[in-house]
Write a protein that holds these residues in place. Sequence first.
Motif: not given
Lengths: 280, 216
Positions: A111, A115, A121, A125, A129, A143, B116-117, B119-128, B130, B135
Amino acid sequence: MTAGERPADASGTGRRAGEAGPDRSPVPLLRLENISISYRGHEVVHEVSLDVSPGEVVALIGPSGAGKSSLLRCVNFLEVPAAGTVYLEGRPVGFVQRRGRSVPANATALAEHRREVGMVFQNFNLFPHLTAVENVMLAQIHSLGRSKADARERALKELAHVGLASHADAKPAKCSGGQQQRIAIARALAMDPKLMLFDEPTSALDPELGIEVLTTMRRLADEGMTMIVVTHEMHFAEEVADRIVFMADGRIVEQGPARQVMREPVHERTKRFLAAVTDR
Amino acid sequence: MDFLRQWQQFFPQFLPGLWVTLKLTVASLVLGFPLGAALAVAVSSTRRVIRWPSIVLVELGRGAPGLIVLYLVYYGLPQVGLTLPNFLAATVALAITTGAYSSEIFRAGLLAVPVGQREASRALGLKPFKEFRLVVLPQALKFVIPPLIGFAIILYQGTSLAFAISTPELLSRAYNAASITFQFTAALTLAGAMYAVISLLAIALVRTGSRRDERP
């Protein structure tokens, strides 16, 4: 880069291909070293190496199935390479050494790495909501630990930067594809990434809507952002990228200054590909 | 018009039964849905000690007739030293059934969130955690609410099983009234109508709710 420099060696081995290319500072911002990626035993990327300097814009082009997206996705470990190492500013990432073996880093370490790397993408994506501004705020808060007020201020700034200040409170479903992709770019930029990855950012868009995204990306490049762009937009690649990397069959076939690769490709495979895509 | 007179006579007697039925429904759902959500996560756990018991619980809960689960809780548990009063026993048994069935609904809801949701969360550095909470879960809930309400309506009717362990719910009131007066048809049609009115109202509510949801 010197005017007479030839495109990178065309031997097809990633290692040598990675060493050639434009001049760069001693420590590249990103170094991919001998990266191999497999899906269920099928190797889609074979020992590819690639260095990216700060401020450089690299376009990854090639036929589908060449491994471009897989290579891009392994920069932020959405794809875990079967072999090889990713270095960001000289630090190896994604793996830790344990008992002499490379094992995947835990979620927290990944993570932290992610960051620093923004990603855009093909299918945007966006979080459906949340409103546009909330999309841009979410990771800033959760983050980076920014305050809600700071995150909001920054989000509005980034949305204004991509020309969507008026859409801050709109849900993604109310926005056009081009607007959604620009919100996604704003979302990534709000994290202050050191590097931006674009995975076919305009492939899901009408040509007309693609233009507004490409314009945004072009400005980003002009502002000095380091970018790796997987794209089928050859004009964009030629005009905006500093370097074009042509991949086929999981290897880098040829790379060099954008204009050179586009106008005077050396390798037969590159010529064939460019002839096919520019004929249309 | 005998029926109408009989219904008039039965109705006030049945109302407390309806009240018990509603309480039983709500209590079973309040316990059962969180159980179902937990089971949905547990059956896809990578740890075998978590995964296998939850799979067994889900498959038994879905596979065995609700009445058997009810009897096991009411008559079986006392044999291992745990005696529950009938309302509580019915609640526990129906909550198990609810948990087993709703876990599949929750699981489908989680799977319906596009990859993809994540993946986008992970790409933004959110931990599992969160990523899940901020999301995946909010989107999954949107998918699961209509089928969960559908299940709640089925369960509302299913509470009549509690009649078998003499919980004073709507059906047992009707049955008692019928066996005293021998007016089985009148008593059972009234009880049936009371079930139906509430079920149909709930269905109509869901329908207008989901129609509103579909509008962008």
